[in-house]
Design an enzyme around this catalytic site. Structure first.
Site, mmCIF file in Angstrom:
data_model
loop_
_atom_site.group_PDB
_atom_site.id
_atom_site.type_symbol
_atom_site.label_atom_id
_atom_site.label_comp_id
_atom_site.label_asym_id
_atom_site.label_seq_id
_atom_site.Cartn_x
_atom_site.Cartn_y
_atom_site.Cartn_z
ATOM 1 N N PRO A 158 2.707 0.979 1.278
ATOM 2 C CA PRO A 158 1.736 1.405 0.261
ATOM 3 C C PRO A 158 1.703 0.547 -1.000
ATOM 4 C CG PRO A 158 3.565 2.963 0.400
ATOM 5 C CD PRO A 158 3.763 1.986 1.508
ATOM 6 N N TYR A 211 -5.992 -7.382 -4.931
ATOM 7 C CA TYR A 211 -5.803 -5.983 -5.299
ATOM 8 C C TYR A 211 -7.137 -5.233 -5.336
ATOM 9 C CZ TYR A 211 -3.511 -1.878 -7.229
ATOM 10 O OH TYR A 211 -3.021 -0.601 -7.386
ATOM 11 N N TYR A 251 3.721 -0.913 -11.838
ATOM 12 C CA TYR A 251 4.550 -1.303 -10.689
ATOM 13 C C TYR A 251 5.805 -1.917 -11.267
ATOM 14 C CZ TYR A 251 0.564 -0.832 -7.457
ATOM 15 O OH TYR A 251 -0.481 -0.359 -6.700
ATOM 16 N N HIS A 268 -9.998 1.637 -13.438
ATOM 17 C CA HIS A 268 -8.899 0.826 -13.980
ATOM 18 C C HIS A 268 -9.242 -0.655 -13.915
ATOM 19 C CE1 HIS A 268 -5.289 3.815 -13.807
ATOM 20 N NE2 HIS A 268 -6.334 4.303 -14.439
ATOM 21 N N LYS A 323 -3.445 -0.494 -0.007
ATOM 22 C CA LYS A 323 -4.458 -1.037 0.908
ATOM 23 C C LYS A 323 -4.765 -0.180 2.132
ATOM 24 C CE LYS A 323 -5.782 -4.639 -1.149
ATOM 25 N NZ LYS A 323 -6.427 -3.819 -2.163
HETATM 26 P P1 RFL Z 1 -4.999 9.746 8.790
HETATM 27 O O1 RFL Z 1 -5.195 10.119 7.372
HETATM 28 O O2 RFL Z 1 -3.616 9.715 9.347
HETATM 29 O O3 RFL Z 1 -5.889 10.769 9.656
HETATM 30 C C1 RFL Z 1 -5.800 10.836 11.076
HETATM 31 C C2 RFL Z 1 -6.191 12.233 11.498
HETATM 32 O O4 RFL Z 1 -6.134 12.310 12.928
HETATM 33 C C3 RFL Z 1 -5.534 13.548 13.308
HETATM 34 N N1 RFL Z 1 -4.994 13.369 14.666
HETATM 35 C C4 RFL Z 1 -5.615 13.832 15.779
HETATM 36 N N2 RFL Z 1 -6.750 14.507 15.938
HETATM 37 C C5 RFL Z 1 -7.112 14.819 17.201
HETATM 38 N N3 RFL Z 1 -6.365 14.507 18.295
HETATM 39 C C6 RFL Z 1 -5.214 13.816 18.165
HETATM 40 N N4 RFL Z 1 -4.509 13.497 19.251
HETATM 41 C C7 RFL Z 1 -4.799 13.449 16.866
HETATM 42 N N5 RFL Z 1 -3.729 12.771 16.381
HETATM 43 C C8 RFL Z 1 -3.869 12.734 15.055
HETATM 44 C C9 RFL Z 1 -4.483 13.787 12.236
HETATM 45 O O5 RFL Z 1 -4.129 15.164 12.150
HETATM 46 C C10 RFL Z 1 -5.206 13.293 10.988
HETATM 47 O O6 RFL Z 1 -5.923 14.313 10.331
HETATM 48 O O7 RFL Z 1 -5.652 8.336 9.137
HETATM 49 P P2 RFL Z 1 -6.988 7.631 8.522
HETATM 50 O O8 RFL Z 1 -8.137 8.607 8.507
HETATM 51 O O9 RFL Z 1 -7.129 6.345 9.233
HETATM 52 O O10 RFL Z 1 -6.656 7.382 6.993
HETATM 53 C C11 RFL Z 1 -5.656 6.455 6.629
HETATM 54 C C12 RFL Z 1 -5.034 6.842 5.291
HETATM 55 O O11 RFL Z 1 -4.613 8.201 5.353
HETATM 56 C C13 RFL Z 1 -3.844 5.947 4.920
HETATM 57 O O12 RFL Z 1 -4.108 4.605 5.261
HETATM 58 C C14 RFL Z 1 -3.527 5.985 3.416
HETATM 59 O O13 RFL Z 1 -3.105 7.275 3.036
HETATM 60 C C15 RFL Z 1 -2.447 4.972 3.057
HETATM 61 N N6 RFL Z 1 -2.033 5.042 1.651
HETATM 62 C C16 RFL Z 1 -2.774 4.443 0.658
HETATM 63 N N7 RFL Z 1 -3.911 3.794 0.954
HETATM 64 C C17 RFL Z 1 -4.683 3.251 -0.047
HETATM 65 O O14 RFL Z 1 -5.703 2.632 0.259
HETATM 66 N N8 RFL Z 1 -4.357 3.366 -1.391
HETATM 67 C C18 RFL Z 1 -3.227 4.014 -1.774
HETATM 68 O O15 RFL Z 1 -3.004 4.147 -2.979
HETATM 69 C C19 RFL Z 1 -2.372 4.556 -0.736
HETATM 70 N N9 RFL Z 1 -1.249 5.210 -1.067
HETATM 71 C C20 RFL Z 1 -0.849 5.701 1.293
HETATM 72 C C21 RFL Z 1 -0.484 5.765 -0.089
HETATM 73 C C22 RFL Z 1 -0.040 6.303 2.272
HETATM 74 C C23 RFL Z 1 1.118 6.927 1.884
HETATM 75 N N10 RFL Z 1 1.901 7.511 2.909
HETATM 76 C C24 RFL Z 1 2.332 8.850 2.890
HETATM 77 C C25 RFL Z 1 2.044 6.838 4.184
HETATM 78 C C26 RFL Z 1 0.671 6.394 -0.468
HETATM 79 C C27 RFL Z 1 1.492 6.947 0.499
HETATM 80 C C28 RFL Z 1 2.786 7.568 0.026
HETATM 81 C C1 PHB Z 2 -0.882 6.512 -5.502
HETATM 82 O O1 PHB Z 2 -1.409 6.851 -6.569
HETATM 83 O O2 PHB Z 2 -0.533 7.358 -4.648
HETATM 84 C C2 PHB Z 2 -0.638 5.077 -5.221
HETATM 85 C C3 PHB Z 2 -1.135 4.131 -6.091
HETATM 86 C C4 PHB Z 2 -0.891 2.785 -5.845
HETATM 87 C C5 PHB Z 2 -0.173 2.420 -4.724
HETATM 88 C C6 PHB Z 2 0.315 3.375 -3.844
HETATM 89 C C7 PHB Z 2 0.088 4.722 -4.101
HETATM 90 O O3 PHB Z 2 0.081 1.106 -4.498
#
Ligand code: RFL
Ligand code: PHB
Length: 389
Positions: free
Chosen positions: A292, A384, A200, A72, A296
């Protein structure tokens, strides 16, 4: 048991670090509290900065990503019926990559399995010992049996609710937090995306985001109340509300279908300082959370992994501890800038419960300034697509 680096958490941060270190001949054991299917069932991020994609390539796990991703060059920002594009390529010479967190986590699991390297699933009661000394270890229970791993270093990649951060003594640890008075209700549906680029959208009824995973998989979000639960929202209610919050042309073009996932995420900004305590290093959501809005979260995890990976290589290959000693300082310098961008984008686009007429005018002025001003767009685009590591 003994290994060089114990990695707590088998999410994207932990798996990426494990794969990078494996390619350099450094032994790791990954401990994951859940099962592989559980981790792959979580629908989260979708937008990757170029730094993340480069790390996937360096880890040798980008074949499917390079084949299936979308590139994109910009994003749409809408308010009411107005909309404009911020073009990333024009302002920064680069772009972002659309590839789901689920898919890249699957690629990382497959690579780890193909390498015959260890991931222990279903671990319980993980405890970090002696991280402040030269001989750290980690204990855990597996099927009722106590296990122990001696190691050189520990990477705490266990997300916001993990144990690693809690291991840093309160006398050392400082936490900064802001919660927002709303959540995001997300829906995944097997329908074509409404637009080629993300939209957005700030509306009187609250924020909405139109995103995607592939040509027949769309991801949509709407701002919702923290007290809402996904069951309160039928698919029909969700689509009706989304249509009201996006520009008319998009609302008319929207193709709807049954949701295949529906969930609510609360919005939070959070940073823990320092990110290192002795031989324990926090990475990703274990150390910091962003709302989110700026996409980031996963990308900030990737920059942590970059600094830690290089610090560990410097230590193991050259016996030079400089990278590890400066890990927290380098990672936090970038984290705070991602926090600021995510916070400001959240403030610009959401409706807040106590907003006055003056506050609404300020939001509108900020959106209009961004629409009209090339310099403001350049600043937005730089943030971004991701600041340099
Ligand atoms: P995670 O993915 O939470 O993984 C951590 C893992 O640790 C395990 N765990 C344990 N394991 C052993 N012993 C324990 N005591 C433990 N406690 C926990 C868990 O089961 C899990 O498997 O963290 P990690 O790896 O640092 O990754 C971070 C990302 O998942 C997170 O930052 C992103 O998903 C955030 N996020 C987005 N980030 C982006 O860069 N671009 C996006 O478009 C974006 N969209 C989003 C998002 C997060 C969202 N939510 C649900 C918060 C959209 C949403 C809706
Ligand atoms: C997504 O596709 O899940 C998504 C994209 C952009 C954002 C957050 C989530 O800022």
């Amino acid at each position: 048991m003994r290994t060089q680096v114990v990695i707590i958490g088998g999410g994207p941060s932990g798996l990426l670090l494990a794969q990078l270190l494996h390619r350099k001949g450094i032994d790791t054991i990954v401990l994951e509290r859940k099962t592989r299917d559980y981790v792959l069932g979580r629908i989260r991020a979708g937008i990757l900065e170029v730094g993340f994609v480069d790390l996937m390539r360096e880890a040798g796990v980008a074949t499917r990503l390079d084949r299936e991703c979308f590139t994109h060059d910009g994003t749409l920002i809408a308010y009411g019926n107005e909309q404009f594009e911020v073009n990333f390529r024009k302002h920064t010479g680069t772009s972002v990559t659309v590839y789901g967190q689920t898919e890249l986590t699957r690629d990382l699991y497959d690579a780890r399995e193909a390498a015959g390297a260890e991931i222990v699933f279903n671990v319980e009661d993980v405890v970090i010992h002696d991280a402040g000394t030269d001989r750290p270890s980690v204990t855990y229970r597996l099927e009722g049996n106590e296990q122990r791993i001696d190691c050189d270093y520990i990477a705490g990649c266990d997300g916001f609710h993990g144990v690693s951060r809690q291991t840093i003594p309160l006398s050392v640890r400082r936490e900064y937090e802001k919660t927002y008075p709303f959540g995001w209700l997300g829906v995944l549906s097997e329908t074509p995306p409404v637009n080629e680029e993300l939209i957005y959208s700030s509306s009187e009824r609250g924020f909405a985001l139109c995103s995607m995973r592939n040509a027949n998989l769309s991801r949509y979000y709407i701002q919702c109340l923290l007290s809402d639960s996904p069951q309160d929202w039928s698919d029909q209610m969700f689509w009706d509300e989304l249509r009201r919050r996006i520009p008319d042309a998009a609302a008319e073009a929207l193709i709807t279908g049954a949701s295949i996932e529906k969930s609510i995420a609360p919005l939070r900004s959070f940073v823990c300082e320092p990110m290192r305590w002795g031989r324990l290093f926090l990475c990703g959501d274990a150390a910091h959370i962003v709302p989110p809005t700026g996409a980031k979260g996963l990308n900030t995890a990737a920059s942590d992994i970059y600094y830690l990976y290089h610090g560990l290589i410097q230590q193991f290959e050259d016996n030079d501890s400089e990278g590890l000693e400066r890990y927290s300082e380098k990672a936090l310098a970038r984290v705070w800038k991602a926090e600021r961008f995510s916070w400001s984008m959240t403030n610009m686009l959401h409706r807040f419960p106590e907003q006055s007429a003056f506050d609404l005018k300020m939001q509108r002025a900020e959106l209009e300034f961004l629409r009209e001003n090339e310099t403001a767009q350049k600043v937005f685009a730089q943030n971004y697509v991701g600041l340099p590591y």
